[in-house]
Scaffold this motif. Structure first.
Motif, PDB file in Angstrom:
ATOM      1  N   ASP A  74       0.818  -1.210   0.000  1.00  0.00           N
ATOM      2  CA  ASP A  74       0.000   0.000   0.000  1.00  0.00           C
ATOM      3  C   ASP A  74       0.852   1.262   0.000  1.00  0.00           C
ATOM      4  OD1 ASP A  74       0.850  -0.730   2.594  1.00  0.00           O
ATOM      5  OD2 ASP A  74      -0.673   0.563   3.494  1.00  0.00           O
ATOM      6  N   PRO A  79       2.332   2.212  -4.412  1.00  0.00           N
ATOM      7  CA  PRO A  79       1.314   1.953  -5.436  1.00  0.00           C
ATOM      8  C   PRO A  79       1.877   1.991  -6.852  1.00  0.00           C
ATOM      9  CG  PRO A  79       1.052   4.153  -4.499  1.00  0.00           C
ATOM     10  CD  PRO A  79       2.042   3.447  -3.641  1.00  0.00           C
ATOM     11  N   ASP A  80       2.959   2.745  -7.066  1.00  0.00           N
ATOM     12  CA  ASP A  80       3.554   2.798  -8.399  1.00  0.00           C
ATOM     13  C   ASP A  80       4.184   1.468  -8.789  1.00  0.00           C
ATOM     14  OD1 ASP A  80       5.266   3.317  -6.260  1.00  0.00           O
ATOM     15  OD2 ASP A  80       6.511   4.758  -7.337  1.00  0.00           O
ATOM     16  N   ARG A 130       8.760   7.089   1.915  1.00  0.00           N
ATOM     17  CA  ARG A 130       7.816   6.227   1.207  1.00  0.00           C
ATOM     18  C   ARG A 130       7.425   5.032   2.062  1.00  0.00           C
ATOM     19  NH1 ARG A 130       7.361   5.980  -4.469  1.00  0.00           N
ATOM     20  NH2 ARG A 130       5.674   4.604  -3.813  1.00  0.00           N
ATOM     21  N   SER A 141      -1.501   5.072   3.530  1.00  0.00           N
ATOM     22  CA  SER A 141      -2.037   4.804   2.194  1.00  0.00           C
ATOM     23  C   SER A 141      -2.592   6.058   1.531  1.00  0.00           C
ATOM     24  CB  SER A 141      -3.112   3.713   2.271  1.00  0.00           C
ATOM     25  OG  SER A 141      -4.130   4.077   3.189  1.00  0.00           O
ATOM     26  N   ALA A 158       0.179   7.798  -2.705  1.00  0.00           N
ATOM     27  CA  ALA A 158       0.114   8.157  -4.125  1.00  0.00           C
ATOM     28  C   ALA A 158       0.775   9.506  -4.379  1.00  0.00           C
ATOM     29  CB  ALA A 158      -1.337   8.177  -4.589  1.00  0.00           C
ATOM     30  N   THR A 159       0.565  10.455  -3.480  1.00  0.00           N
ATOM     31  CA  THR A 159       1.197  11.771  -3.632  1.00  0.00           C
ATOM     32  C   THR A 159       2.708  11.652  -3.565  1.00  0.00           C
ATOM     33  OG1 THR A 159      -0.722  12.835  -2.620  1.00  0.00           O
ATOM     34  CG2 THR A 159       1.326  14.098  -2.676  1.00  0.00           C
ATOM     35  N   ALA A 201       4.439   8.984  -4.217  1.00  0.00           N
ATOM     36  CA  ALA A 201       4.908   8.225  -5.379  1.00  0.00           C
ATOM     37  C   ALA A 201       5.118   9.131  -6.581  1.00  0.00           C
ATOM     38  CB  ALA A 201       3.911   7.116  -5.713  1.00  0.00           C
ATOM     39  N   ALA A 202       4.279  10.150  -6.725  1.00  0.00           N
ATOM     40  CA  ALA A 202       4.426  11.090  -7.841  1.00  0.00           C
ATOM     41  C   ALA A 202       5.674  11.951  -7.666  1.00  0.00           C
ATOM     42  CB  ALA A 202       3.182  11.970  -7.944  1.00  0.00           C
TER      43      ALA A 202
END
Length: 341
Positions: free
Chosen positions: A62, A65-66, A103, A108, A112-113, A115-116
Motif C-alpha cells: 500500500d 502503489p507505483d 515512502r 495509504s 500516491a502523492t 509516489a508522484a
C-alpha cells in the motif's frame, strides 16, 4: 509448493575484501544497492494481487502503489522476485535513502502523492518462483538465466532493473572502486553460481566500499580516561559543529591513545543539551560525555550516508590526526572525503 508471504530472504555476511575464485568456487558478483530489501509476489488467484514483503515479513504494497501498478501491468502471475526497493529524488537528481524512508512510512492516503514526487524502483537480483513453481532448489546460475529471459521476453524497463552481475573478479573490483561513487551503490554481493536459495541463511557475502575520512571528536561514551566510543562531528557552513556519526567500540589500545589527548568540554560547548541516538534511526540514547572539540579522528566509513551528511553505520576509528586541525576536516555534508595529508 506455492510460495506465500512471509518468506525469509537469503542473507549475506560481511567481508573486508572481494573473495576470488580461490576462496569461493565459481563466484558471481552483483552490485549492492543501498535500499530496502523486498520480496515481490504476483499472486495467481482470481483477480491476482501484488504483494510487497519487507525483510522482516511486513507487507507494504500500500506504500508503493507505483510499483504495484507496474507489476500488475507488466509481470506474469505466479511470480516471486527478490530485490531491493530504491527511490529517486528528481530535485536532487539522485537516489535518496531519505526519500525511501518517507515512502516506507507513508500512510495509504499519502502514498500516491509521495509516489508522484519520489518514484520507486525495484532492482531484481533473484527469482524464487515462476508460473507458480517454486525455484529455491535450482542453482543460482539457472535462476539468473531465468531472470534474464524474463526481462528480455517482457522488455522490462523502469521501474524494473536487472541487478548488474559479472563473473569477472577484476570487473567486480572495478565496480567496488568506481561504481560506489554513484549515489545508492554501496558495494558488492558475492554468490556461488551453483548455490541454491536457502531462506534465512546468511550464505552470501557482502563487501562494502570503505573510505578513510576525518571528523572532529565532540563527545565520548565511557569516561575521559577510558573512552568506549567516539561521537563525531563536522562544521556546517555557519561554523556550527554538527554530529555526523559514532564509531564502533574502541579497542583497548585505541582507547588509551585517545584518552591521552581528551580534555573535558569548556562552557558553551556546541552540543550542550544535545542527545545522541545510539544508532541511525534508533530511539535509544547514548550516555555521552562532551569533550573539547579540538581533536581530529581518522576513521573508515562505508557509503551509507544520508543526504544531510550523517553516516548511517558506525565508523571504525583508525587513529588520531594530531598533524591536522579541525579546520582541515571536510565540512558537514561532504560525505566520506578524506582531509588533507
Amino acid at each position: 509448493m506455492v510460495l506465500l508471504p512471509p518468506v525469509e530472504p537469503m542473507l549475506a555476511q560481511a567481508a573486508e575484501a572481494v573473495p576470488g575464485p580461490g576462496v569461493l568456487r565459481d563466484p558471481a558478483y552483483e552490485q549492492k544497492f543501498d535500499g530496502h530489501r523486498a520480496i515481490l509476489f504476483t499472486l495467481a488467484e482470481p483477480g491476482g494481487r501484488v504483494l510487497l514483503q519487507t525483510r522482516r515479513g511486513s507487507l507494504v504494497q500500500d506504500r508503493f502503489p507505483d510499483v504495484v501498478a507496474a507489476a500488475a501491468e507488466q509481470l506474469p502471475a505466479g511470480l516471486v522476485l527478490d530485490g531491493e526497493l530504491l527511490v529517486w529524488d528528481p530535485e536532487a537528481g539522485q537516489l535518496s535513502f531519505e526519500g525511501l524512508q518517507r515512502r516506507s512510512a507513508a500512510r495509504s492516503r499519502s502514498a500516491a502523492t509521495l509516489a508522484a514526487r519520489l518514484p520507486a524502483y525495484y532492482v531484481v537480483f533473484d527469482i524464487l518462483q515462476q508460473d507458480g513453481t517454486e525455484l529455491l532448489s535450482l542453482p543460482y546460475r539457472e535462476r539468473r538465466r531465468r531472470l534474464e529471459v524474463l526481462f528480455a521476453a517482457r522488455s522490462l524497463t523502469a521501474p524494473w532493473t536487472l541487478c548488474p552481475m559479472t563473473t569477472d573478479v577484476a570487473k567486480a573490483r572495478e565496480w567496488l572502486e568506481n561504481w560506489t561513487d554513484v549515489s545508492g551503490v554501496e558495494g558488492l554481493v558475492v554468490k556461488a553460481m551453483g548455490q541454491r536459495y536457502v531462506t534465512g541463511a546468511r550464505a552470501w557475502t557482502k563487501v562494502r566500499r570503505r573510505d578513510t575520512t576525518e571528523a572532529v571528536i565532540g563527545a565520548v561514551t565511557g569516561t575521559l580516561t577510558r573512552p568506549q566510543l567516539l561521537v563525531l562531528g563536522r562544521h556546517d557552513e555557519a561554523g556550527r559543529l554538527r554530529a555526523v556519526g559514532r564509531t564502533v567500540p574502541l579497542r583497548p589500545e585505541q582507547a588509551r591513545q585517545v584518552a591521552e589527548h581528551l580534555a573535558p568540554a569548556d562552557p558553551g560547548h556546541p552540543w550542550m543539551g544535545v542527545k545522541f541516538a545510539a544508532a541511525w534511526g534508533s530511539r535509544d540514547i547514548l550516555d555521552a560525555i562532551l569533550v573539547r572539540p579540538d581533536l581530529v579522528a581518522e576513521s573508515s566509513a562505508d557509503r551509507a550516508i544520508d543526504r544531510g551528511g550523517v553516516f548511517r553505520h558506525p565508523l571504525r576509528f583508525s587513529r588520531l590526526r594530531l598533524d591536522v586541525t579541525v579546520e582541515d576536516v571536510p565540512g558537514f555534508g561532504a560525505g566520506p572525503t578524506a582531509a588533507a595529508g
